[in-house]
Scaffold this motif. Structure first.
Motif, short mmCIF file in Angstrom:
data_model
loop_
_atom_site.label_atom_id
_atom_site.label_comp_id
_atom_site.label_asym_id
_atom_site.label_seq_id
_atom_site.Cartn_x
_atom_site.Cartn_y
_atom_site.Cartn_z
N PRO A 44 0.81 -1.23 0.00
CA PRO A 44 0.00 0.00 0.00
C PRO A 44 0.84 1.27 0.00
O PRO A 44 0.53 2.23 -0.70
CB PRO A 44 -0.83 -0.12 1.28
CG PRO A 44 -0.88 -1.58 1.56
CD PRO A 44 0.44 -2.12 1.10
N ALA A 45 1.93 1.27 0.77
CA ALA A 45 2.80 2.45 0.80
C ALA A 45 3.46 2.65 -0.56
O ALA A 45 3.58 3.79 -1.03
CB ALA A 45 3.85 2.29 1.89
N MET A 46 3.89 1.56 -1.19
CA MET A 46 4.52 1.66 -2.50
C MET A 46 3.53 2.17 -3.54
O MET A 46 3.89 2.95 -4.43
CB MET A 46 5.13 0.32 -2.90
CG MET A 46 6.32 -0.04 -2.03
SD MET A 46 7.13 -1.64 -2.28
CE MET A 46 6.36 -2.44 -3.62
N ALA A 47 2.29 1.74 -3.45
CA ALA A 47 1.27 2.20 -4.40
C ALA A 47 1.03 3.69 -4.24
O ALA A 47 1.00 4.43 -5.24
CB ALA A 47 -0.03 1.42 -4.20
N CYS A 48 0.86 4.15 -3.01
CA CYS A 48 0.66 5.59 -2.78
C CYS A 48 1.87 6.39 -3.23
O CYS A 48 1.72 7.46 -3.82
CB CYS A 48 0.36 5.85 -1.30
SG CYS A 48 -1.29 5.37 -0.79
N ALA A 100 0.30 9.98 2.52
CA ALA A 100 -0.42 8.72 2.67
C ALA A 100 0.55 7.55 2.55
O ALA A 100 0.40 6.54 3.26
CB ALA A 100 -1.53 8.60 1.63
N ALA A 101 1.54 7.66 1.69
CA ALA A 101 2.54 6.60 1.55
C ALA A 101 3.30 6.41 2.86
O ALA A 101 3.51 5.28 3.31
CB ALA A 101 3.51 6.92 0.41
N VAL A 102 3.69 7.52 3.47
CA VAL A 102 4.39 7.43 4.76
C VAL A 102 3.47 6.85 5.82
O VAL A 102 3.87 5.99 6.62
CB VAL A 102 4.92 8.82 5.18
CG1 VAL A 102 5.47 8.79 6.60
CG2 VAL A 102 5.99 9.29 4.20
N ALA A 103 2.22 7.29 5.82
CA ALA A 103 1.26 6.79 6.81
C ALA A 103 0.95 5.31 6.60
O ALA A 103 0.57 4.61 7.55
CB ALA A 103 -0.03 7.61 6.76
N GLN A 104 1.11 4.82 5.39
CA GLN A 104 0.83 3.41 5.08
C GLN A 104 1.94 2.48 5.54
O GLN A 104 1.75 1.27 5.58
CB GLN A 104 0.63 3.23 3.57
CG GLN A 104 -0.61 3.86 3.02
CD GLN A 104 -1.84 3.02 3.29
OE1 GLN A 104 -1.77 1.86 3.62
NE2 GLN A 104 -2.99 3.63 3.16
N LEU A 113 -5.84 -3.82 9.37
CA LEU A 113 -6.51 -3.24 8.22
C LEU A 113 -6.83 -1.76 8.45
O LEU A 113 -6.70 -0.95 7.54
CB LEU A 113 -7.79 -4.03 7.92
CG LEU A 113 -8.59 -3.61 6.71
CD1 LEU A 113 -7.74 -3.76 5.45
CD2 LEU A 113 -9.85 -4.44 6.60
N ALA A 114 -7.22 -1.41 9.67
CA ALA A 114 -7.56 -0.01 9.98
C ALA A 114 -6.37 0.90 9.74
O ALA A 114 -6.53 2.06 9.32
CB ALA A 114 -8.05 0.11 11.41
N LEU A 118 -7.21 4.19 7.13
CA LEU A 118 -7.30 5.57 7.59
C LEU A 118 -6.73 6.56 6.56
O LEU A 118 -7.41 7.53 6.20
CB LEU A 118 -6.61 5.72 8.95
CG LEU A 118 -6.83 7.03 9.67
CD1 LEU A 118 -8.32 7.25 9.92
CD2 LEU A 118 -6.07 7.02 10.99
N PRO A 119 -5.51 6.36 6.04
CA PRO A 119 -5.03 7.30 5.01
C PRO A 119 -5.88 7.28 3.75
O PRO A 119 -6.06 8.32 3.10
CB PRO A 119 -3.61 6.81 4.71
CG PRO A 119 -3.22 5.96 5.85
CD PRO A 119 -4.48 5.39 6.41
N LEU A 120 -6.40 6.13 3.40
CA LEU A 120 -7.24 6.04 2.20
C LEU A 120 -8.55 6.80 2.41
O LEU A 120 -9.06 7.44 1.48
CB LEU A 120 -7.49 4.59 1.83
CG LEU A 120 -6.23 3.79 1.49
CD1 LEU A 120 -6.58 2.35 1.16
CD2 LEU A 120 -5.45 4.44 0.36
N ALA A 121 -9.09 6.74 3.62
CA ALA A 121 -10.30 7.50 3.94
C ALA A 121 -10.02 9.00 3.85
O ALA A 121 -10.85 9.77 3.36
CB ALA A 121 -10.82 7.12 5.32
N ALA A 122 -8.84 9.42 4.31
CA ALA A 122 -8.46 10.83 4.22
C ALA A 122 -8.35 11.26 2.75
O ALA A 122 -8.78 12.37 2.39
CB ALA A 122 -7.15 11.07 4.96
N LEU A 123 -7.80 10.40 1.90
CA LEU A 123 -7.71 10.72 0.47
C LEU A 123 -9.09 10.82 -0.16
O LEU A 123 -9.34 11.68 -1.02
CB LEU A 123 -6.86 9.68 -0.26
CG LEU A 123 -5.37 9.68 0.09
CD1 LEU A 123 -4.67 8.50 -0.59
CD2 LEU A 123 -4.71 11.00 -0.29
#
Length: 162
Positions: A44-48, A100-104, A113-114, A118-123
């Protein structure tokens, strides 16, 4: 397009789609389940980070900002009127996706999962909130709806990839 060039382009697309699976499989074979889990938790971090880079690289001098490119395919917006807004919004998305990448990145103790949602919800909130701002900044184009944005993105990508 010559067949050789078309084949190289197809191989490149296939390679970018298979690369994450190849990295995960190689980690599994080389280091066992623990390493594969570590690589999987970084996806997920790499994708962001990849999306952040996709936005940021269009901000270089002489390039068209990504969102300005998409606005050209929005039948309800004037690209010239939105040029400064589009450049700034592209920068906002580049920064938001980088954060978001850093937060992931998984915490040392794990993270469920949460932690990734959370970063995805912010996006998602940023995406929806931007439509309200766009509607207020450019009232001549009417209300900016998310489906209108998705249609413009699809038209832009179809035009780019022929």
């Amino acid at each position: 397009m010559p067949p050789r060039r078309r084949g190289a382009r197809l191989a490149g697309r296939l390679g970018t789609r298979l690369a994450p699976a190849a990295v995960l499989g190689a980690a599994w074979l080389a280091f066992g389940q623990g390493a594969a889990h570590a690589v999987l938790s970084l996806l997920p971090a790499m994708a962001c980070a990849g999306f952040a880079w996709g936005f940021a690289r269009t901000l270089r001098h002489g390039r068209e900002p990504l969102i300005a490119h998409y606005i050209r395919f929005d039948e309800r917006r004037d690209g010239a009127e939105c040029a400064v807004y589009a450049r700034r919004l592209t920068a906002v998305w580049a920064v938001a996706l980088a954060l978001a990448a850093v937060a992931q990145l998984p915490p040392l103790g794990g993270g469920g999962l949460a932690w990734h949602l959370l970063p995805l919800a912010a996006l998602l909130l940023l995406f929806l909130g931007e439509h309200v701002v766009r509607s207020l900044c450019f009232p001549a184009g009417g209300i900016a709806w998310p489906d209108q944005t998705f249609r413009a993105i699809l038209r832009a990508e179809r035009a780019r990839h022929g």
